[in-house]
Design a protein around this motif. Structure first.
Motif, PDB file in Angstrom:
ATOM      1  N   ASP A 212       4.884  -1.188   6.003  1.00 54.38           N
ATOM      2  CA  ASP A 212       6.174  -1.127   6.309  1.00 54.38           C
ATOM      3  C   ASP A 212       7.301  -1.328   5.373  1.00 54.38           C
ATOM      4  O   ASP A 212       8.592  -1.401   5.590  1.00 54.38           O
ATOM      5  CB  ASP A 212       6.598  -2.033   7.662  1.00 54.38           C
ATOM      6  CG  ASP A 212       6.231  -3.560   7.220  1.00 54.38           C
ATOM      7  OD1 ASP A 212       6.147  -3.807   5.992  1.00 54.38           O
ATOM      8  OD2 ASP A 212       6.399  -4.525   8.154  1.00 54.38           O
ATOM      9  N   GLY A 213       6.867  -1.635   4.297  1.00 55.13           N
ATOM     10  CA  GLY A 213       7.493  -1.753   2.998  1.00 55.13           C
ATOM     11  C   GLY A 213       7.840  -3.051   2.617  1.00 55.13           C
ATOM     12  O   GLY A 213       8.386  -3.699   1.451  1.00 55.13           O
ATOM     13  N   GLU A 214       7.335  -3.973   3.669  1.00 53.90           N
ATOM     14  CA  GLU A 214       7.729  -5.546   3.172  1.00 53.90           C
ATOM     15  C   GLU A 214       6.645  -5.844   1.735  1.00 53.90           C
ATOM     16  O   GLU A 214       5.891  -5.511   1.860  1.00 53.90           O
ATOM     17  CB  GLU A 214       7.306  -6.319   4.423  1.00 53.90           C
ATOM     18  CG  GLU A 214       7.411  -8.045   4.091  1.00 53.90           C
ATOM     19  CD  GLU A 214       6.827  -8.762   5.256  1.00 53.90           C
ATOM     20  OE1 GLU A 214       7.239  -9.922   5.108  1.00 53.90           O
ATOM     21  OE2 GLU A 214       5.840  -8.416   6.019  1.00 53.90           O
ATOM     22  N   VAL A 215       7.386  -6.764   1.134  1.00 54.53           N
ATOM     23  CA  VAL A 215       6.459  -7.150  -0.165  1.00 54.53           C
ATOM     24  C   VAL A 215       6.284  -8.842   0.087  1.00 54.53           C
ATOM     25  O   VAL A 215       7.193  -9.485   0.499  1.00 54.53           O
ATOM     26  CB  VAL A 215       7.318  -6.961  -1.554  1.00 54.53           C
ATOM     27  CG1 VAL A 215       7.181  -5.398  -1.582  1.00 54.53           C
ATOM     28  CG2 VAL A 215       8.634  -7.751  -1.535  1.00 54.53           C
ATOM     29  N   VAL A 216       5.062  -8.989  -0.249  1.00 48.31           N
ATOM     30  CA  VAL A 216       4.667 -10.268  -0.166  1.00 48.31           C
ATOM     31  C   VAL A 216       4.028 -10.739  -1.435  1.00 48.31           C
ATOM     32  O   VAL A 216       3.213 -10.121  -1.992  1.00 48.31           O
ATOM     33  CB  VAL A 216       3.643 -10.514   0.944  1.00 48.31           C
ATOM     34  CG1 VAL A 216       3.088 -11.929   1.348  1.00 48.31           C
ATOM     35  CG2 VAL A 216       3.924  -9.960   2.363  1.00 48.31           C
ATOM     36  N   PHE A 217       4.244 -11.977  -2.003  1.00 44.86           N
ATOM     37  CA  PHE A 217       3.737 -12.861  -3.208  1.00 44.86           C
ATOM     38  C   PHE A 217       2.130 -12.955  -2.751  1.00 44.86           C
ATOM     39  O   PHE A 217       1.836 -13.063  -1.834  1.00 44.86           O
ATOM     40  CB  PHE A 217       4.263 -13.883  -3.234  1.00 44.86           C
ATOM     41  CG  PHE A 217       3.915 -14.836  -4.403  1.00 44.86           C
ATOM     42  CD1 PHE A 217       4.338 -14.584  -5.626  1.00 44.86           C
ATOM     43  CD2 PHE A 217       2.978 -15.782  -4.248  1.00 44.86           C
ATOM     44  CE1 PHE A 217       3.640 -15.356  -6.733  1.00 44.86           C
ATOM     45  CE2 PHE A 217       2.500 -16.623  -5.063  1.00 44.86           C
ATOM     46  CZ  PHE A 217       2.742 -16.359  -6.538  1.00 44.86           C
ATOM     47  N   GLY A 218       1.676 -12.648  -3.935  1.00 43.73           N
ATOM     48  CA  GLY A 218       0.057 -12.904  -4.070  1.00 43.73           C
ATOM     49  C   GLY A 218      -0.249 -14.382  -4.782  1.00 43.73           C
ATOM     50  O   GLY A 218      -0.767 -15.280  -4.051  1.00 43.73           O
ATOM     51  N   GLU A 219      -0.219 -14.316  -5.951  1.00 44.64           N
ATOM     52  CA  GLU A 219      -0.401 -15.496  -6.809  1.00 44.64           C
ATOM     53  C   GLU A 219      -0.126 -15.296  -8.125  1.00 44.64           C
ATOM     54  O   GLU A 219       0.354 -14.031  -8.474  1.00 44.64           O
ATOM     55  CB  GLU A 219      -1.727 -15.985  -7.101  1.00 44.64           C
ATOM     56  CG  GLU A 219      -2.765 -14.824  -7.214  1.00 44.64           C
ATOM     57  CD  GLU A 219      -4.207 -15.442  -7.249  1.00 44.64           C
ATOM     58  OE1 GLU A 219      -4.897 -15.581  -8.358  1.00 44.64           O
ATOM     59  OE2 GLU A 219      -4.794 -15.533  -6.155  1.00 44.64           O
ATOM     60  N   ILE A 220       0.184 -16.197  -9.032  1.00 46.13           N
ATOM     61  CA  ILE A 220       0.709 -15.964 -10.464  1.00 46.13           C
ATOM     62  C   ILE A 220      -0.035 -16.803 -11.567  1.00 46.13           C
ATOM     63  O   ILE A 220      -0.339 -17.941 -10.904  1.00 46.13           O
ATOM     64  CB  ILE A 220       2.286 -16.085 -10.735  1.00 46.13           C
ATOM     65  CG1 ILE A 220       2.790 -15.868 -12.080  1.00 46.13           C
ATOM     66  CG2 ILE A 220       2.603 -17.562 -10.215  1.00 46.13           C
ATOM     67  CD1 ILE A 220       4.343 -15.782 -11.950  1.00 46.13           C
ATOM     68  N   GLY A 221      -0.364 -16.522 -12.853  1.00 43.45           N
ATOM     69  CA  GLY A 221      -0.789 -17.203 -13.604  1.00 43.45           C
ATOM     70  C   GLY A 221      -0.016 -17.334 -14.920  1.00 43.45           C
ATOM     71  O   GLY A 221       0.593 -16.261 -15.235  1.00 43.45           O
ATOM     72  N   ALA A 222       0.004 -18.221 -15.753  1.00 45.08           N
ATOM     73  CA  ALA A 222       0.994 -18.440 -16.835  1.00 45.08           C
ATOM     74  C   ALA A 222       0.065 -17.993 -18.105  1.00 45.08           C
ATOM     75  O   ALA A 222      -0.223 -18.833 -18.846  1.00 45.08           O
ATOM     76  CB  ALA A 222       1.453 -19.851 -17.129  1.00 45.08           C
ATOM     77  N   ARG A 223      -0.400 -16.510 -18.075  1.00 42.50           N
ATOM     78  CA  ARG A 223      -1.356 -15.877 -19.106  1.00 42.50           C
ATOM     79  C   ARG A 223      -1.068 -14.567 -18.917  1.00 42.50           C
ATOM     80  O   ARG A 223      -0.607 -14.055 -17.866  1.00 42.50           O
ATOM     81  CB  ARG A 223      -2.781 -16.437 -18.676  1.00 42.50           C
ATOM     82  CG  ARG A 223      -3.139 -16.117 -17.238  1.00 42.50           C
ATOM     83  CD  ARG A 223      -4.666 -16.206 -16.831  1.00 42.50           C
ATOM     84  NE  ARG A 223      -4.939 -15.875 -15.567  1.00 42.50           N
ATOM     85  CZ  ARG A 223      -5.179 -14.698 -15.201  1.00 42.50           C
ATOM     86  NH1 ARG A 223      -4.829 -13.637 -15.978  1.00 42.50           N
ATOM     87  NH2 ARG A 223      -5.566 -14.348 -14.042  1.00 42.50           N
TER      88      ARG A 223
END
Length: 403
Positions: A271-282
């Motif tokens: 439906d076009g919604e975006v959702v965060f997954g995860e992030i690394g400082a790398r």
């Protein structure tokens, strides 16, 4: 400047970051598990000094660097390998050096802390909970509902990550995660999966990248026959990416990230919604920095080094869609033969940047343990449709066999 580089030669691409850091004029002090003679030459030849110490022994690392600091000023501490991002922050706090704090580093390592910070910033994250034992996992599953994803709080990549569709599957998965400590239990997001990668300097985003996982990593690691693809996209103005890029920028701001590499994953639902997954400082792993280099005809190793030393770097522009594909041999044992490669290189070779497959006679790798599998190819094209066509050909026609 005297800059400490944690694990300057492992994993292998760390050596290229170490070399790039030295090429800025910095004196690079390496701290790592490997004996000096075992370091790749790109790292070994560019170190002003090396401390061989067990990185898992935080006290030993702090003692070694405290002793060194009595004789040489340490200006900066850098780490691009996820398991030791928090260690680097502890060194900074111990020696009174500016940079990412322990609290901030934990936002990038602990998936629950990460999401709580972003929840407070109003960024859409999957419904989530942390769990330290079987009872807490069951309780979280009841609250969140199926389907859900279970993964390590401080994991990297998709190791020990499972989709669970019902209570019966949850009972089975629990027998496979007993060796893992704290777990993150979260809502399963059904959608395409992308990355948002940055190089930042002096509080500014100096370089942005979006990659598309084909198929999403959970599927890649679930089916041996799949040839996983990471496709760096050249057109960041594509409206379908706009909300993901905007969210990525908001995440960088919420986590107060000011310099270095980041690697974020996000989802785009039907439906076009975006959702965060995860992030690394790398940086992203699996040689994706190489793929970005071929996409831009640039040098992200140098861009990172200039960003963390000078706070700025020359701009890089995406010129190509560029993809990496990892191949998995059919059968077990040693590689016996490869089919289709000569024909594909003859017909599509102008678009191929790298061919790095295991040679005949080599022992086949465990595809569950490493995304690199039995080798890779990198290819590029200015047109996205043509890049996808190349992906289809290499997936279907390039085959490796083992016995």
């Amino acid at each position: 400047m005297n800059i400490v580089m944690i694990s300057p030669g492992f994993p292998l691409e760390q050596a290229y970051f170490t070399r790039a850091l030295a090429q800025t004029g910095a004196r690079v002090i390496g701290v790592g598990d490997q004996p000096l003679e075992a370091l790749p030459p790109e790292a070994r030849e560019n170190l002003a000094h090396y401390e061989h110490v067990a990185l898992a022994d935080e006290g030993a690392v702090l003692r070694a660097l405290s002793g060194l600091a009595e004789h040489a000023r340490i200006d900066q501490v850098e780490c691009l390998w996820e398991p030791y991002v928090v260690l680097a922050a502890r060194i900074r706090e111990h020696l009174g050096i500016a940079g990412m704090s322990v609290e901030q580093a934990n936002w990038f390592r602990d998936k629950e802390q990460m999401k709580l910070v972003l929840d407070r910033a109003g960024i859409r994250t999957p419904r989530h909970a942390s769990a330290g034992n079987a009872a807490e996992i069951w309780e979280a599953a009841e609250q969140i509902g199926y389907p859900l994803i279970i993964k390590p709080i401080a994991g990297a990549g998709s190791a020990d990550t499972y989709r669970v569709d019902n209570a019966e599957e949850l009972a089975t998965v629990q027998t496979m995660i007993g060796h893992v400590g704290q777990m993150s239990v979260e809502e399963f997001i059904d959608g395409e999966e992308f990355t948002y990668d940055t190089v930042c300097g002096n509080g500014d985003i100096l370089f942005e990248n979006v990659s598309w996982y084909i198929p999403r990593p959970l599927q890649q690691r679930s089916h041996e026959w799949i040839s996983p693809v990471t496709l760096v996209l050249s057109d960041l103005s594509d409206p379908r990416l706009a909300d993901g890029i905007a969210m990525g920028r908001a995440v960088i701001e919420a986590l107060d990230f000011t310099h270095g590499f980041t690697h974020m994953e996000w989802y785009r639902k039907s439906d076009g919604e975006v959702v965060f997954g995860e992030i690394g400082a790398r940086p992203p792993g699996a040689r994706t920095v190489d793929v970005m280099n071929y996409a831009t005809d640039g040098d992200l190793f140098a861009t990172w080094a200039q960003a963390v030393t000078a706070g700025t770097a020359p701009p890089l522009t995406h010129k190509f869609n560029c993809a990496s594909m990892f191949k998995r041999a059919e059968g077990r044992g040693r590689i016996t033969h490869v089919e289709g490669l000569e024909r594909l290189l003859r017909e599509e070779g102008e678009h191929v940047c790298v061919v790095d497959l295991l040679p005949v006679g080599a022992q086949r790798r465990d595809w569950r343990a490493t995304l690199l599998s039995d080798g890779m190819i990198i290819y590029r094209h200015m047109d996205l449709g043509e890049t996808l066509r190349l992906s289809d050909r290499f997936a279907r026609e390039l085959q490796m066999y083992a016995e």
